[in-house]
Design a protein around this motif. Structure first.
Motif, PDB file in Angstrom:
ATOM      1  N   LYS A  43      56.936  28.387 -46.758  1.00  0.00           N
ATOM      2  CA  LYS A  43      55.853  29.282 -47.261  1.00  0.00           C
ATOM      3  C   LYS A  43      54.404  28.437 -47.465  1.00  0.00           C
ATOM      4  N   MET A  44      54.509  27.490 -48.202  1.00  0.00           N
ATOM      5  CA  MET A  44      53.343  26.772 -48.717  1.00  0.00           C
ATOM      6  C   MET A  44      52.753  26.102 -47.385  1.00  0.00           C
ATOM      7  N   LEU A  45      53.510  25.638 -46.436  1.00  0.00           N
ATOM      8  CA  LEU A  45      53.013  24.910 -45.361  1.00  0.00           C
ATOM      9  C   LEU A  45      52.416  26.116 -44.181  1.00  0.00           C
ATOM     10  N   ALA A  46      53.005  27.472 -44.504  1.00  0.00           N
ATOM     11  CA  ALA A  46      52.574  28.456 -43.612  1.00  0.00           C
ATOM     12  C   ALA A  46      51.216  28.805 -44.234  1.00  0.00           C
ATOM     13  N   ASP A  47      51.079  28.971 -45.681  1.00  0.00           N
ATOM     14  CA  ASP A  47      49.933  29.207 -46.259  1.00  0.00           C
ATOM     15  C   ASP A  47      48.827  28.122 -46.056  1.00  0.00           C
ATOM     16  N   ALA A  48      49.138  26.963 -46.004  1.00  0.00           N
ATOM     17  CA  ALA A  48      48.175  26.027 -45.676  1.00  0.00           C
ATOM     18  C   ALA A  48      47.633  26.091 -44.125  1.00  0.00           C
ATOM     19  N   LYS A  49      48.590  26.202 -43.096  1.00  0.00           N
ATOM     20  CA  LYS A  49      48.090  26.338 -41.854  1.00  0.00           C
ATOM     21  C   LYS A  49      47.286  27.777 -41.862  1.00  0.00           C
ATOM     22  N   GLY A  50      47.682  28.684 -42.357  1.00  0.00           N
ATOM     23  CA  GLY A  50      46.759  29.961 -42.426  1.00  0.00           C
ATOM     24  C   GLY A  50      45.132  29.552 -43.099  1.00  0.00           C
ATOM     25  N   LYS A  51      45.223  28.922 -43.948  1.00  0.00           N
ATOM     26  CA  LYS A  51      44.017  28.538 -44.606  1.00  0.00           C
ATOM     27  C   LYS A  51      43.294  27.423 -43.795  1.00  0.00           C
ATOM     28  N   GLN A  52      43.969  26.573 -42.960  1.00  0.00           N
ATOM     29  CA  GLN A  52      43.430  25.790 -42.036  1.00  0.00           C
ATOM     30  C   GLN A  52      42.843  26.668 -40.983  1.00  0.00           C
ATOM     31  N   GLN A  53      43.627  27.519 -40.536  1.00  0.00           N
ATOM     32  CA  GLN A  53      42.893  28.442 -39.405  1.00  0.00           C
ATOM     33  C   GLN A  53      41.667  29.056 -39.781  1.00  0.00           C
ATOM     34  N   GLU A  54      41.813  29.628 -41.131  1.00  0.00           N
ATOM     35  CA  GLU A  54      40.661  30.417 -41.569  1.00  0.00           C
ATOM     36  C   GLU A  54      39.470  29.462 -41.693  1.00  0.00           C
ATOM     37  N   MET A  55      39.723  28.316 -42.121  1.00  0.00           N
ATOM     38  CA  MET A  55      38.610  27.138 -42.532  1.00  0.00           C
ATOM     39  C   MET A  55      37.966  27.066 -41.102  1.00  0.00           C
TER      40      MET A  55
END
Length: 160
Positions: A43-55
């Motif tokens: 979940k943390m990895l998915a959140d980080a990837k989501g934030k990365q995509q957002e950024m």
């Protein structure tokens, strides 16, 4: 003895079953904890990837916005340069027209002065001719007077 053996066997079986149950329970709990930890990490990895995509999307949007602003600024600078060039071109044309007008006026004045000079030269020549004629007449009169001076009044009147 049988009871003791039974108790002992029962205790040993209970101990073995308790240890096996504890082992299985601990293993199950460890598996659940590992699964929970793994799901948390995922979940943390998915959140980080989501934030990365957002950024990344945010950076791309900012980049596009900056590019649009830069293009608009470049177009504005080009437009201002064109307007300044047109203004300078009009100024140069106005100056050229004024210079041509002055040149035309100067040429006209020069022609007028040359015409006046020609007229003055002609007038001076006429005056010289008249002067020469006056001098001739004067000389002729002097000659006649000299002739008359030697004559009597009657002879002079006849001569004249």
């Amino acid at each position: 003895m049988f009871t003791q053996l039974t108790v002992f066997l029962s205790a040993a079986i209970a101990l073995i079953l308790g240890a096996a149950g504890g082992y299985i329970l601990r293993k199950t709990q460890a598996k659940h904890m590992a699964d929970d930890t793994e799901s948390k990490v995922e979940k943390m990895l998915a959140d980080a990837k989501g934030k990365q995509q957002e950024m990344l999307q945010s950076v791309k949007n900012q980049e596009q916005e900056l590019m649009i602003q830069a293009k608009e600024k470049a177009l504005k600078i080009i437009e201002e340069a064109k307007q300044e060039e047109q203004s300078r071109h009009r100024d140069l044309q106005d100056q050229q027209r004024r210079l041509e007008k002055r040149e035309t006026m100067f040429d006209a004045k020069l022609l007028e002065i040359e015409d006046k000079k020609t007229k003055l030269d002609d007038r001076a020549k006429e005056i010289e001719v008249v002067k020469a004629q006056i001098t001739e007449l004067k000389d002729a009169q002097v000659v006649k007077l000299q002739e008359v001076a030697g004559l009597t009044r009657q002879q002079a009147e006849e001569k004249l």
